[in-house]
Design an enzyme around this catalytic site. Sequence first.
Site, mmCIF file in Angstrom:
data_model
loop_
_atom_site.group_PDB
_atom_site.id
_atom_site.type_symbol
_atom_site.label_atom_id
_atom_site.label_comp_id
_atom_site.label_asym_id
_atom_site.label_seq_id
_atom_site.Cartn_x
_atom_site.Cartn_y
_atom_site.Cartn_z
ATOM 1 N N GLU A 118 -54.467 55.288 5.194
ATOM 2 C CA GLU A 118 -55.136 56.693 5.205
ATOM 3 C C GLU A 118 -54.371 57.376 6.105
ATOM 4 O O GLU A 118 -53.701 57.149 7.043
ATOM 5 C CB GLU A 118 -56.381 56.385 5.586
ATOM 6 N N ASP A 119 -54.088 58.632 5.551
ATOM 7 C CA ASP A 119 -53.040 59.756 6.490
ATOM 8 C C ASP A 119 -53.728 60.115 7.477
ATOM 9 O O ASP A 119 -53.416 60.057 8.611
ATOM 10 C CB ASP A 119 -52.839 61.027 5.424
ATOM 11 N N ASP A 122 -60.880 62.183 9.605
ATOM 12 C CA ASP A 122 -61.180 63.286 10.229
ATOM 13 C C ASP A 122 -62.752 63.172 10.265
ATOM 14 O O ASP A 122 -63.174 62.686 11.593
ATOM 15 C CB ASP A 122 -60.877 64.443 9.148
ATOM 16 N N PHE A 171 -56.669 71.782 12.202
ATOM 17 C CA PHE A 171 -56.175 71.576 10.934
ATOM 18 C C PHE A 171 -54.717 71.341 10.993
ATOM 19 O O PHE A 171 -54.199 71.924 11.605
ATOM 20 C CB PHE A 171 -56.436 72.473 9.991
HETATM 21 P P1 IMP Z 1 -62.738 62.740 6.166
HETATM 22 O O1 IMP Z 1 -63.310 62.419 5.046
HETATM 23 O O2 IMP Z 1 -63.195 63.845 6.762
HETATM 24 O O3 IMP Z 1 -62.275 61.571 7.258
HETATM 25 O O4 IMP Z 1 -61.210 63.215 5.782
HETATM 26 C C1 IMP Z 1 -60.156 62.651 5.117
HETATM 27 C C2 IMP Z 1 -59.340 63.486 4.285
HETATM 28 O O5 IMP Z 1 -59.323 64.674 4.282
HETATM 29 C C3 IMP Z 1 -57.998 62.886 4.730
HETATM 30 O O6 IMP Z 1 -57.644 61.634 3.975
HETATM 31 C C4 IMP Z 1 -57.137 64.283 4.234
HETATM 32 O O7 IMP Z 1 -56.671 64.145 2.843
HETATM 33 C C5 IMP Z 1 -58.281 65.350 4.519
HETATM 34 N N1 IMP Z 1 -57.979 65.864 5.739
HETATM 35 C C6 IMP Z 1 -58.696 65.877 6.854
HETATM 36 N N2 IMP Z 1 -58.275 66.587 8.103
HETATM 37 C C7 IMP Z 1 -57.049 67.369 7.540
HETATM 38 C C8 IMP Z 1 -56.231 68.147 8.133
HETATM 39 O O8 IMP Z 1 -56.184 68.554 9.086
HETATM 40 N N3 IMP Z 1 -55.210 68.483 7.252
HETATM 41 C C9 IMP Z 1 -54.879 68.148 5.774
HETATM 42 N N4 IMP Z 1 -55.995 67.459 5.168
HETATM 43 C C10 IMP Z 1 -56.852 66.832 6.077
#
Ligand code: IMP
Length: 194
Positions: A118-119, A122, A171
């Site tokens: 995973e990149d 969040d 972000f």
């Molecule tokens: P989560 O489901 O909230 O954990 O978010 C996961 C996905 O949201 C990541 O795989 C990213 O593609 C995107 N994401 C979360 N934070 C960022 C950010 O700061 N910049 C760009 N994409 C984000």
Amino acid sequence: MQNLKTRKEPVIFNTNMPIIRVHDKNFEPYLSAASIQEKIDGIAEKLNADYAGKNPLFIAILNGSFMFASDLFKKISIEAEICFIKLASYKGTKSSGHVITAIGLDTDIIGRHVIIIEDIVDTGKTLSEFLPQLLHQQPASLKIVALLHKPAATVFPITIDYLGFSIPDKFVLGYGLDYNGLGRNIEEIYQLVD
Ligand code: IMP
């Protein structure tokens, strides 16, 4: 070169400039390309040791992880496989809170040692929805490698087994991560300027 600080129209960015403008927002340099690569070397070293002889299956989550997955997988020196799935929950700079599977898993994971790439984690929503689906398919083991984690943004707690950087709840953009489609091709990681 045009000074992007004063640029009004969207889109253009230039990584040689201290501040870049993408769409309507400014971003400042946060993690250098060298520091990212150094971190990847360390993660790959651990994975090579932990998974030797296990032929692990890496599952990279598109779109954001494509660059991290590529650089990480190049450093995996043991026998290993990789496949890709596409999940999305982000719109602009905020999570939509709704995870969509755009491209599903086409590989059998039963009895396999699976490592999710995973990149960024969040809120944890994406993985909290995806992991149970994978566990249901009875892999031999399931671990997570993430380049970035925003602990302060956690809504759904996720255990990250191999982590690059723990970062503030701001972000970020670059190195595969986008802001409304742009910025994925930047080698460094930039942070939103408030
Ligand atoms: P989560 O489901 O909230 O954990 O978010 C996961 C996905 O949201 C990541 O795989 C990213 O593609 C995107 N994401 C979360 N934070 C960022 C950010 O700061 N910049 C760009 N994409 C984000």
